[in-house]
Scaffold this motif. Structure first.
Motif, PDB file in Angstrom:
ATOM      1  N   ALA A   4       0.852  -1.177   0.000  1.00  0.00           N
ATOM      2  CA  ALA A   4       0.000   0.000   0.000  1.00  0.00           C
ATOM      3  C   ALA A   4       0.890   1.229   0.000  1.00  0.00           C
ATOM      4  O   ALA A   4       2.052   1.176   0.386  1.00  0.00           O
ATOM      5  CB  ALA A   4      -0.902   0.009   1.235  1.00  0.00           C
ATOM      6  N   THR A   5       0.339   2.331  -0.441  1.00  0.00           N
ATOM      7  CA  THR A   5       1.099   3.580  -0.508  1.00  0.00           C
ATOM      8  C   THR A   5       0.666   4.510   0.610  1.00  0.00           C
ATOM      9  O   THR A   5      -0.519   4.668   0.872  1.00  0.00           O
ATOM     10  CB  THR A   5       0.862   4.275  -1.866  1.00  0.00           C
ATOM     11  OG1 THR A   5       1.292   3.400  -2.900  1.00  0.00           O
ATOM     12  CG2 THR A   5       1.622   5.584  -1.962  1.00  0.00           C
ATOM     13  N   SER A  30      11.829   5.050   1.232  1.00  0.00           N
ATOM     14  CA  SER A  30      10.771   4.074   1.483  1.00  0.00           C
ATOM     15  C   SER A  30      11.203   3.048   2.531  1.00  0.00           C
ATOM     16  O   SER A  30      10.432   2.705   3.441  1.00  0.00           O
ATOM     17  CB  SER A  30      10.395   3.370   0.175  1.00  0.00           C
ATOM     18  OG  SER A  30       9.336   2.474   0.390  1.00  0.00           O
ATOM     19  N   THR A  31      12.438   2.578   2.434  1.00  0.00           N
ATOM     20  CA  THR A  31      12.953   1.622   3.417  1.00  0.00           C
ATOM     21  C   THR A  31      13.001   2.253   4.805  1.00  0.00           C
ATOM     22  O   THR A  31      12.623   1.627   5.803  1.00  0.00           O
ATOM     23  CB  THR A  31      14.351   1.124   3.005  1.00  0.00           C
ATOM     24  OG1 THR A  31      14.235   0.478   1.735  1.00  0.00           O
ATOM     25  CG2 THR A  31      14.926   0.162   4.019  1.00  0.00           C
ATOM     26  N   ALA A  32      13.443   3.504   4.902  1.00  0.00           N
ATOM     27  CA  ALA A  32      13.513   4.194   6.196  1.00  0.00           C
ATOM     28  C   ALA A  32      12.128   4.312   6.818  1.00  0.00           C
ATOM     29  O   ALA A  32      11.948   4.070   8.021  1.00  0.00           O
ATOM     30  CB  ALA A  32      14.144   5.572   6.033  1.00  0.00           C
ATOM     31  N   ILE A  33      11.138   4.652   6.009  1.00  0.00           N
ATOM     32  CA  ILE A  33       9.774   4.780   6.524  1.00  0.00           C
ATOM     33  C   ILE A  33       9.239   3.415   6.945  1.00  0.00           C
ATOM     34  O   ILE A  33       8.576   3.280   7.976  1.00  0.00           O
ATOM     35  CB  ILE A  33       8.869   5.474   5.494  1.00  0.00           C
ATOM     36  CG1 ILE A  33       9.319   6.939   5.343  1.00  0.00           C
ATOM     37  CG2 ILE A  33       7.400   5.381   5.886  1.00  0.00           C
ATOM     38  CD1 ILE A  33       8.699   7.697   4.202  1.00  0.00           C
ATOM     39  N   ASN A  34       9.560   2.368   6.174  1.00  0.00           N
ATOM     40  CA  ASN A  34       9.143   1.020   6.555  1.00  0.00           C
ATOM     41  C   ASN A  34       9.787   0.583   7.865  1.00  0.00           C
ATOM     42  O   ASN A  34       9.153  -0.083   8.692  1.00  0.00           O
ATOM     43  CB  ASN A  34       9.456   0.024   5.442  1.00  0.00           C
ATOM     44  CG  ASN A  34       8.345  -0.035   4.412  1.00  0.00           C
ATOM     45  OD1 ASN A  34       7.249  -0.488   4.711  1.00  0.00           O
ATOM     46  ND2 ASN A  34       8.637   0.439   3.214  1.00  0.00           N
TER      47      ASN A  34
END
Length: 89
Positions: A4-5, A30-34
């Protein structure tokens, strides 16, 4: 697993600095936010302290320091000097 975005608005300068940091440590944004999302889910909390100090001058530590300094000055343990101004820019 379906992806999902998440869309978030941030200050442009902050985004640039964040992207540079992520690149520097070898991950993308994106990896950091994950990583953040997984830490929140694992710990069931924001994984760092969030606090608010209206005015840093009035922290207990600083007020204790000021009181100690004033007591030292009143006891004659001080040295007068001219005010030094520093240009932060």
């Amino acid at each position: 697993m379906a992806l999902a975005t998440i869309t978030a608005r941030v200050n442009e300068a902050d985004k640039i600095q964040f992207d540079k940091f992520c690149n520097h440590v070898g991950i993308n944004t994106s990896t950091a936010i994950n990583i953040f999302v997984k830490a929140v889910l694992r710990e069931k909390r924001i994984p760092f302290e969030i606090s608010y100090e209206a005015e840093p001058f009035y922290t207990k530590e600083n007020l204790d320091y000021v009181k100690k300094s004033v007591a030292e000055l009143r006891a004659g343990k001080g040295k007068a000097h001219e005010l030094l101004e520093v240009d932060d820019e």
